[in-house]
Scaffold this motif. Structure first.
Motif, PDB file in Angstrom:
ATOM      1  N   SER A 192       0.813  -1.231   0.000  1.00 39.13           N
ATOM      2  CA  SER A 192       0.000   0.000   0.000  1.00 39.13           C
ATOM      3  C   SER A 192       0.837   1.267   0.000  1.00 39.13           C
ATOM      4  N   PRO A 193       1.959   1.346   0.731  1.00 41.95           N
ATOM      5  CA  PRO A 193       2.758   2.570   0.602  1.00 41.95           C
ATOM      6  C   PRO A 193       3.274   2.762  -0.832  1.00 41.95           C
TER       7      PRO A 193
ATOM      8  N   SER B 286       0.872   4.086  -3.134  1.00 40.31           N
ATOM      9  CA  SER B 286       0.470   5.456  -2.799  1.00 40.31           C
ATOM     10  C   SER B 286       1.647   6.421  -2.847  1.00 40.31           C
TER      11      SER B 286
ATOM     12  N   MET C  91       4.608   6.295  -1.548  1.00 41.40           N
ATOM     13  CA  MET C  91       5.197   6.540  -0.234  1.00 41.40           C
ATOM     14  C   MET C  91       6.351   5.564   0.010  1.00 41.40           C
TER      15      MET C  91
ATOM     16  N   LEU D 173       3.901   6.762   8.365  1.00 40.20           N
ATOM     17  CA  LEU D 173       2.581   6.145   8.198  1.00 40.20           C
ATOM     18  C   LEU D 173       2.672   4.748   7.569  1.00 40.20           C
TER      19      LEU D 173
ATOM     20  N   THR E 224       3.020  -1.730   7.454  1.00 37.80           N
ATOM     21  CA  THR E 224       2.444  -2.403   6.291  1.00 37.80           C
ATOM     22  C   THR E 224       3.443  -2.611   5.154  1.00 37.80           C
TER      23      THR E 224
ATOM     24  N   THR F 199       3.534  -6.089   3.123  1.00 38.47           N
ATOM     25  CA  THR F 199       2.505  -7.054   3.565  1.00 38.47           C
ATOM     26  C   THR F 199       1.404  -7.303   2.533  1.00 38.47           C
ATOM     27  N   GLN F 200       1.129  -6.353   1.666  1.00 41.82           N
ATOM     28  CA  GLN F 200       0.050  -6.561   0.696  1.00 41.82           C
ATOM     29  C   GLN F 200       0.548  -6.295  -0.718  1.00 41.82           C
TER      30      GLN F 200
ATOM     31  N   SER G  93      -9.194   3.198  -3.332  1.00 37.43           N
ATOM     32  CA  SER G  93      -8.040   2.292  -3.228  1.00 37.43           C
ATOM     33  C   SER G  93      -6.708   2.956  -2.902  1.00 37.43           C
ATOM     34  N   TYR G  94      -6.048   3.632  -3.865  1.00 38.53           N
ATOM     35  CA  TYR G  94      -4.693   4.089  -3.575  1.00 38.53           C
ATOM     36  C   TYR G  94      -4.505   5.556  -3.938  1.00 38.53           C
ATOM     37  N   ALA G  95      -4.498   6.393  -2.918  1.00 38.21           N
ATOM     38  CA  ALA G  95      -4.410   7.828  -3.158  1.00 38.21           C
ATOM     39  C   ALA G  95      -2.973   8.250  -3.409  1.00 38.21           C
TER      40      ALA G  95
ATOM     41  N   LYS H  33      -2.466  11.556  -3.368  1.00 41.55           N
ATOM     42  CA  LYS H  33      -2.473  12.858  -2.680  1.00 41.55           C
ATOM     43  C   LYS H  33      -1.788  13.914  -3.541  1.00 41.55           C
TER      44      LYS H  33
ATOM     45  N   HIS I  97     -18.812   6.285  -2.783  1.00 41.25           N
ATOM     46  CA  HIS I  97     -19.398   6.061  -1.462  1.00 41.25           C
ATOM     47  C   HIS I  97     -20.804   5.467  -1.614  1.00 41.25           C
TER      48      HIS I  97
ATOM     49  N   MET J 170     -20.458   1.768  -2.719  1.00 40.69           N
ATOM     50  CA  MET J 170     -19.971   0.936  -1.613  1.00 40.69           C
ATOM     51  C   MET J 170     -21.114   0.647  -0.638  1.00 40.69           C
TER      52      MET J 170
ATOM     53  N   TYR K  93       1.085  14.217   4.124  1.00 34.42           N
ATOM     54  CA  TYR K  93       0.734  13.787   5.483  1.00 34.42           C
ATOM     55  C   TYR K  93       1.451  14.612   6.549  1.00 34.42           C
TER      56      TYR K  93
END
Lengths: 534, 134
Positions: free
Chosen positions: A84-85, A88, A90, A96, A100, A103-104, A170-172, A174, A411, A414, A523
């Motif tokens: 996920s980082p 995104s 990162m 932050l 993780t 891990t994914q 899902s994956y911002a 920013k 939204h 979902m 962030y």
């Protein structure tokens, strides 16, 4: 799903006949390989699809071992996802990210990572597709090919561009929308020039459709994005036939068997007409879109995970019948994690059994001419086009992104999907029907629940790496990138320079944001290496 | 009667919002006030929001193992701030074994995949009532 209607709400008759489907054969279908490509983008080849499974976990080395394992099982292309980082923009040592990392998906943030990731993978033979941020995958693939004496011109594979929906689903990144769009267009332009066999633009409708969208909504949002990106590239003065041959689409495949087949057929036709009639593409390759598919993770359950194997198989049959160029099955442990070794084996074997034992590839578009399938394809197509028009009538799609229209939309879907499953409108065996007590639900559960630990060591290693680098050329490359953002120049050359100077993805993304007049770290934890006043 | 106020959010880099949004809507349908904090929360931002918004219950939705680390931090931080707000965890990645561990650490309730929504609503209501009378 209501009885006798599709998930998109199209009513179905119990039986179809000659009056349900009529029209000019050549206009509506054409033979496979002929405009408007409803029946397939190529004349019959009997080759089937590129078989691959989602991979990437832990650090690049571990993922490389995973790739080699998959290749020994007969996988014919790579599909790589970042953690996920990474997804995104990162770096792993961002505060932050710490719990993780790896891990994914795989943790990737510097050129050395890609060197390790693709060590021993024949770049000139293996198709390499990745959903990790396109600019960085393309930069490193390009550099790696040169390092290994392979012409970038022979590279095959794809990266996804998702400026419209990634922030809200899902994956911002920013990032300002215009900046993200420019990154995407720069990548597409760079690939069409330097890596002409590589798809620099995969329209990924999979990831956002997992927000509970139905088939019509998925395709409609995809075409809104395709149209906008194409218009933006044309406004740069590019010729449509210089980049359109390398646009491809990655869709979802839910459990609504017929509708998913109709969706893929309809999408090929819509794409062909859009490129030819709206954008004036002359090259048939610009009109014929390859569609790859990732079967729906959302359709799977954490209850009775073995049932997911059946779901993957059924979806694969649907896709074989629809005629897709590549596919990945979301594996039985998907509810918990990215695929385990065991799940990879089952996923690939499922594809191979269907490909090799069922004769599925002996006939192209076997549903062609079916009263039912042609009528459903027409209806799905009409509804997709209606929805595209409806969205575009609400305003400039780019402004709809910024005003939060799509965020609200997601939204809504979902919430709707959550309710449909809760109310039993969407049935899921083992979850909301035919449940069993937890103590009996043990088949494949241990494997599914096995965790991947976060890589705390990698966090330390990347922090140390930052200090080890020669700072002067690095800062110079950041300054040059910062300057290039202020111009209309393609940013890829400057990104390549940063990459070779040892920059990380997080740093490059930060410099881009900063040059755009937005915070280096959205962030609020990190300072820019160029300082505040740039 | 004052409506129950529930803070719902997702922690860390987990960006799967479907469960969080689904639950937020269902709680709202029950007349509760939901403060939806979205993604990219840390224990600090959750505690801050819970104080500012005077939340009766904190609901964390999770589709990533990050919750295993963040949840104990969140519970500690609540204690440090003398904030007696029950924490409810939900998400399909939460195994029975991990649910047990989280309950031992002081989480008020855990809901995995396939949990009955009426049970969740009932639990949130009871927890909020308990917090109000304690």
């Amino acid at each position: 799903m209501k009885e006798n209607s599709t998930r998109s709400g199209i009513n179905l008759s119990p039986v179809y006949g000659p009056s349900d489907s009529n029209g000019d054969y050549s206009k509506r279908f054409g033979n496979p390989g002929e405009y408007p490509f409803t029946r397939g983008t190529r004349a019959y080849s009997g080759r089937g699809w590129i078989q691959r499974e989602l991979s990437g976990e832990g650090d690049p080395k571990r993922s490389n071992e995973q790739f080699k394992y998959l290749m020994t099982l007969g996988q014919t292309g790579l599909d790589v996802i970042g953690d996920s980082p990474t997804m995104s923009l990162m770096d792993p040592d961002h505060p932050l990210a710490q719990y993780t990392v790896g891990t994914q998906g795989v943790s990737l943030c510097r050129h050395d990572d890609y060197r390790e990731l693709l060590d021993g993978i024949p770049l000139d033979q293996m198709s390499i597709s990745s959903s990790s941020p396109s600019m960085f995958m393309v930069a490193s693939l390009y550099l790696l090919a040169k390092e290994r004496g392979v012409s970038p011109g022979v590279l095959r594979g794809s990266v996804i561009e998702w400026p419209f929906y990634s922030e809200h689903c899902s994956y911002a990144y920013k990032m300002a929308f215009d900046l993200h769009l420019r990154m995407s267009c720069d990548v597409i332009e760079f690939c069409s020039r330097e890596m002409p066999k590589f798809h620099g633009y995969l329209e990924d409708t999979y990831f956002f459709s997992e927000a509970g969208l139905n088939a019509v909504e998925e395709a409609a949002l995809g075409f809104v994005e395709i149209r906008h990106i194409v218009r933006t590239l044309l406004a740069r003065g590019l010729d449509i036939d210089s980049f359109a041959p390398r646009i491809a689409i990655l869709t979802n495949c839910s459990m609504d068997f017929y509708e998913e087949i109709a969706k893929i057929r309809a999408m090929r036709r819509i794409f062909a007409r859009m490129m030819k009639e709206e954008f004036g593409a002359k090259d048939p390759r610009s009109q014929a879109v390859n569609i790859a598919v990732h079967t729906s993770g959302l359709s799977l359950t954490t209850e009775q995970p073995a049932n997911n194997i059946v779901r993957g198989a059924v979806q694969t049959v649907a896709l074989g019948l629809a005629g897709v160029s590549a596919l990945e099955i979301s594996t039985f442990d998907e509810g918990y994690r990215t695929p385990s070794k065991e799940a990879h084996l089952v996923g690939l074997r499922t594809q191979q059994v269907i490909d090799l034992e069922t004769n599925i590839n002996s006939v192209q578009d076997p549903f062609g001419g079916s009263w039912f399938m042609e009528s459903l394809t027409d209806e799905v197509e009409a509804r997709i086009l209606d929805m595209v028009n409806d969205i575009e009538s609400r305003g400039d799609p780019a402004e709809l992104v910024s005003s939060g229209y799509f965020k609200q939309f997601f939204h809504g879907t979902m919430g709707r999907y959550h309710r449909q499953v809760h109310d039993g409108d969407v049935l899921k065996v083992g979850m909301n029907v035919h449940q069993m007590p937890a103590e009996q639900d043990t088949l494949l559960r241990d494997i599914s629940e096995e965790k991947i630990e976060p890589l705390f060591d990698r966090v330390k290693e990347i922090s140390a790496y930052r200090e080890r680098r020669d700072q002067k050329p690095l800062l110079d490359s950041f300054q040059r990138l910062h300057d290039v953002v202020q111009t209309d120049e393609n940013m890829l050359d400057a990104v390549l320079e940063c990459t070779l100077a040892g920059a990380t993805m997080g740093e490059i993304a930060g410099i881009l944001r900063q040059a755009w007049g937005t915070p280096y770290d959205p962030y609020g934890h990190l300072e820019s290496p160029l300082g505040r006043t740039q | 009667m004052k409506p129950i106020r529930v803070l719902v959010g997702v922690l860390g880099m987990d960006q799967h919002e479907l469960g969080a949004i689904g639950i937020a809507r269902m709680l709202r349908d029950q007349g509760m006030e939901v403060i939806y904090t979205g993604c990219f929360n840390t224990p600090e931002t959750i505690v801050q929001a819970a104080m500012q918004e005077d939340a009766d219950v904190i609901g964390i939705s999770s589709h990533s193992w990050e919750y295993l680390y963040y949840t104990p931090e969140l519970l500690d931080l609540l204690k440090q701030n003398d904030l007696d707000v029950p924490v409810v965890l939900g998400g399909s990645v939460i195994t029975d074994e991990d649910a047990g561990k989280m309950l031992d650490k002081g989480v008020a309730a855990v809901f995995g995949s396939g949990s009955i929504v009426t049970d969740m609503i009932e639990t949130v209501r009871n927890l909020a009532d308990g917090a109000a009378t304690s």
